[in-house]
Design an enzyme around this catalytic site. Structure first.
Site, PDB file in Angstrom:
ATOM      1  N   LYS A 236       0.876  -1.235   0.142  1.00  0.00           N
ATOM      2  CA  LYS A 236      -0.017  -0.129   0.054  1.00  0.00           C
ATOM      3  C   LYS A 236       1.075   1.240   0.083  1.00  0.00           C
ATOM      4  CE  LYS A 236      -3.858  -2.317   0.338  1.00  0.00           C
ATOM      5  NZ  LYS A 236      -4.899  -2.208  -0.560  1.00  0.00           N
ATOM      6  N   ASP A 264      -0.055  -0.253  -4.526  1.00  0.00           N
ATOM      7  CA  ASP A 264      -1.666   0.284  -4.489  1.00  0.00           C
ATOM      8  C   ASP A 264      -1.895   1.414  -3.733  1.00  0.00           C
ATOM      9  OD1 ASP A 264      -4.480   0.258  -4.181  1.00  0.00           O
ATOM     10  OD2 ASP A 264      -4.568  -1.603  -3.033  1.00  0.00           O
ATOM     11  N   GLU A 290      -1.746   0.225  -8.619  1.00  0.00           N
ATOM     12  CA  GLU A 290      -3.101   0.053  -8.372  1.00  0.00           C
ATOM     13  C   GLU A 290      -4.003   1.180  -7.914  1.00  0.00           C
ATOM     14  OE1 GLU A 290      -3.684  -3.823  -6.824  1.00  0.00           O
ATOM     15  OE2 GLU A 290      -5.653  -3.273  -5.846  1.00  0.00           O
ATOM     16  N   GLU A 317     -11.421  -2.978  -8.593  1.00  0.00           N
ATOM     17  CA  GLU A 317     -12.160  -3.434  -7.316  1.00  0.00           C
ATOM     18  C   GLU A 317     -13.300  -2.639  -7.092  1.00  0.00           C
ATOM     19  OE1 GLU A 317      -8.745  -2.972  -4.599  1.00  0.00           O
ATOM     20  OE2 GLU A 317     -10.070  -2.419  -3.192  1.00  0.00           O
ATOM     21  N   ASP A 340     -13.683  -7.845  -9.034  1.00  0.00           N
ATOM     22  CA  ASP A 340     -14.091  -8.036  -7.648  1.00  0.00           C
ATOM     23  C   ASP A 340     -15.311  -9.263  -7.618  1.00  0.00           C
ATOM     24  OD1 ASP A 340     -13.727  -6.695  -4.726  1.00  0.00           O
ATOM     25  OD2 ASP A 340     -15.671  -7.566  -5.338  1.00  0.00           O
ATOM     26  N   HIS A 367      -9.110  -8.703  -7.628  1.00  0.00           N
ATOM     27  CA  HIS A 367      -9.050  -8.296  -6.254  1.00  0.00           C
ATOM     28  C   HIS A 367      -9.667  -9.267  -5.285  1.00  0.00           C
ATOM     29  CE1 HIS A 367     -11.158  -6.092  -2.793  1.00  0.00           C
ATOM     30  NE2 HIS A 367      -9.683  -5.820  -2.534  1.00  0.00           N
TER      31      HIS A 367
END
Lengths: 442, 442
Positions: A236, A264, A290, A317, A340, A367
């Site tokens: 992240k 992400d 992402e 997602e 997703d 995801h």
């Protein structure tokens, strides 16, 4: 006197037909914010939750259909209310007839002339339809005694396209285009199914990379991921650039050069910021970025993708429906498609998305994580591999080792690969005791 | 003993602060499907409804804030549940502080780290935020003793931009861009306000054109519209091309050449179909085509707009948020922007949309009708005229003569123009007896 057959025949007929008895709902919440599992730049304190649907019948076979919408806490009650609002559409219906035409049911729900005003085809109401559709697929797979992916891979190309609504897609994907894709994949189905059963499907792990973890935990989890056989991890990013540079350095050192590291941003940036941030992260050989910005913003993603190439942009997602996926593909706004299991209206819409991705030759890397998303989405990737794209190249399913213990048939991920599930169903059934223990008190 | 001031001062201070006491909700449904009012190609049988929010305080002034989401029937209970879920965000808060920083409250609600998963910024949860935000604007306007449009036009450019969240907009509209637009409109504000108070704002009527009406009713209503002073009408199209050609012929004959006739397909077509259909309608000098296809489809609208030019494409009533409006403007996918008072997250987001439209020089012709949409949206167009675009050229507010009798301050439309409302508030307060009489029984 009436002739006896005309009275008794319909009654006997009626008794032979199994009906949907109930659509039960559950508001299930896990207190994950306490441990900062799942923390990222936009979601600092999620309480992973499920708005859960359970469909029962009077078939007497003890089989139920389970499905859910993954949420991150507050508002899960609203999502449950939306699922409950769909009960009148399924109660009392002939189980066999509904399960034999899930494409028809999908259209009926999604195009309902009054409900669609609440979207159309987006947000709470659309995801609620997904939960019901997925619960019905779970029921169908259990009744067929197969895992969902094998239910789907046993269908003919014609049966598969009947599940898909091509409305609003025909400028890039017609029914005939879809049939051509599926027919091209037919000859290799058996061989790929056997590969899947012996080798599984590649996974990557997000476990090391949550923003709430300190550097030593990041380092340790990266090393564990590599030792566990993962060839890709994800971090992240997006809260603080200096932190991100430091954390990527730690991850790269811990993983070595052979491991792919994706990042992400969880929608944190505007266009200019995304481009500047990614320039600063370029030295770390990023596998993809992402959700660099708002998930509705086709044009912004396209501009970012052009600016940061060859680093691919990944998103999906939070993509509300197949029309958004279509546009991202048309505009070159994503190079990795992350569908997703519970964001769109269930299995049927995700088949449309898989077909769109195949049409554009874009890899699907779903995801997962959350609550039960790994359990659900693996079936879609495996169906894609066997019957749609026919390829696992450049494709990985996200894996987060979290909350699987609450499911009746938890995923099996070993050596960095998802094992093909063999249990009947869609993987979406939670343990009864977990439903009870984590029931949200209003 | 404690010193008396440190005890009594906070208590007296506390008693002087007015707090939000309650967020009441109402599920209000009118049985409009019985008369086919509101029938179109996608919505054959709407029951016009409102998921209604009513905010009370302990200020002792008897003033309440009212807001709502317009829906067309089933699912209104889900929309009500979403509004109710927002109660914890407003209950007990300092009324003056909240009303003085509605931009801050908007950000708090829209970017709530858990709720946003249910959108983000779209569908049921986003519209629920709109109802609460609009109810607070209604309260603020009542407390100031002014109609909402005059509350807004009394704000400085700096105060206006503070209401707007520029996140995800900065690639086309920054805070400085917005300030420049608002400052450019400042010198003419007083003059335009006086024009508005004497001449009102232009309207067009959709009353003649519902699909469920027969030809003689269409003919009669067209003639009545012209006699009433309207210079534009709108017809629903998209169910059957032969019918549309016949109905447009009737309307053109009834209205004469001097009246603009727009058509509205309510998302009925795919790209190719839209282009073919509009080619067939070209002889009738169509003022615009509204919602030719899926409202999320920026690229499809852009393609249709290019193909049918110079006929303008109009859309917006189903556009989920400011990011979608931004893209439609960037892509040239709409030439007429139809914002809606209850689709996005309330007044604040619609100010962002007005600023985007002004940046691109695109006229805003709001969607109205439904339940209370005319009452609500007129304030936004009048604010736009006085303080944002500074122009009413090419701009008309939709008018449908329907359900106004349920509102405390119904719109006044005469001679084809909306009279500027003078009553304090946002126009969104329904009569207590209507709330009671049309309360939906579960």
């Amino acid at each position: 006197m009436s002739p006896p057959t005309s009275v008794t025949e319909p009654i006997r007929q009626e008794m032979l037909v199994a009906r949907i008895l109930a659509l039960h709902t559950h508001d299930v919440r896990f207190p994950t914010s306490l441990s900062l599992d799942g923390s990222d730049a936009m979601n600092p304190d999620p309480d992973y939750s499920a708005a859960y649907a359970r469909i029962t019948t009077d078939a007497g076979d003890g089989l139920e259909g389970h499905g859910f919408v993954f949420t991150i806490g507050r508002g899960n009650d609203v999502q449950v209310a939306a699922i409950r609002a769909l009960a009148p559409y399924v109660l009392g219906r002939d189980v066999d007839a509904v399960l034999a035409d899930l494409g028809g049911l999908w259209r009926e729900l999604v195009h309902d002339s009054q409900l669609r005003w609440l979207g159309p085809e987006k947000g709470v109401m659309h995801m609620a339809i997904g939960a019901v559709v997925n619960a019905l697929w779970d029921l169908r797979a259990k009744r067929e005694g197969k895992p969902l992916w094998q239910v789907l891979t046993a269908l003919s190309p014609e049966e598969i396209v009947d599940l898909v609504d091509f409305r609003y897609l025909t400028d890039v994907l017609t029914r005939d285009d879809a049939l051509a894709i599926l027919r091209a994949a037919e000859p290799g189905r058996a061989q790929r199914e056997s590969v899947l059963l012996t080798e599984g499907y590649p996974a990557y792990t997000t476990t090391p990379g949550w923003l709430g973890y300190d550097d030593s935990k990041l380092d340790r989890l990266c090393r564990e991921a590599v030792a566990d056989g993962f060839t890709q991890i994800k971090l992240k990013v997006g809260a603080d650039l200096d932190d991100d540079v430091r954390r990527l350095g730690i991850a790269r050192a811990a993983c070595g050069d052979g491991v792919r590291i994706a990042v992400d941003a969880n929608q944190r940036w505007d266009v200019g910021e995304a481009i500047r941030w990614m320039a600063a992260l370029r030295p770390f050989d990023v596998a993809w970025v992402e959700e660099p910005t708002n998930p509705d913003d086709v044009l912004a993603h396209a501009e970012i993708a052009r600016a940061i190439a060859p680093v691919p942009v990944a998103t999906g997602e939070h993509m509300a429906n197949r029309v958004m996926f279509k546009q991202f593909l048309q505009a070159g706004a994503l190079q990795v498609l992350q569908l997703d299991a519970t964001r769109v209206a269930g299995v049927n819409e995700n088949i449309a998305v898989l077909l769109l991705a195949a049409k554009f030759g874009v890899p699907v890397c779903p995801h997962a994580g959350g609550v039960g998303l790994c359990e659900a989405v693996q079936h879609l990737s495996m169906f894609d591999f066997v019957a749609v794209s026919g390829s696992a190249e450049g494709r990985v399913i996200e894996f987060v080792d979290h909350l699987h213990e609450h499911f009746v048939t938890p995923v099996e991920v070993h050596g960095g690969r998802y094992h093909a599930p063999k249990a009947p169903g869609a993987g979406t059934e939670m343990l009864a005791r977990s439903l009870a223990e984590y029931a949200h008190e209003r």
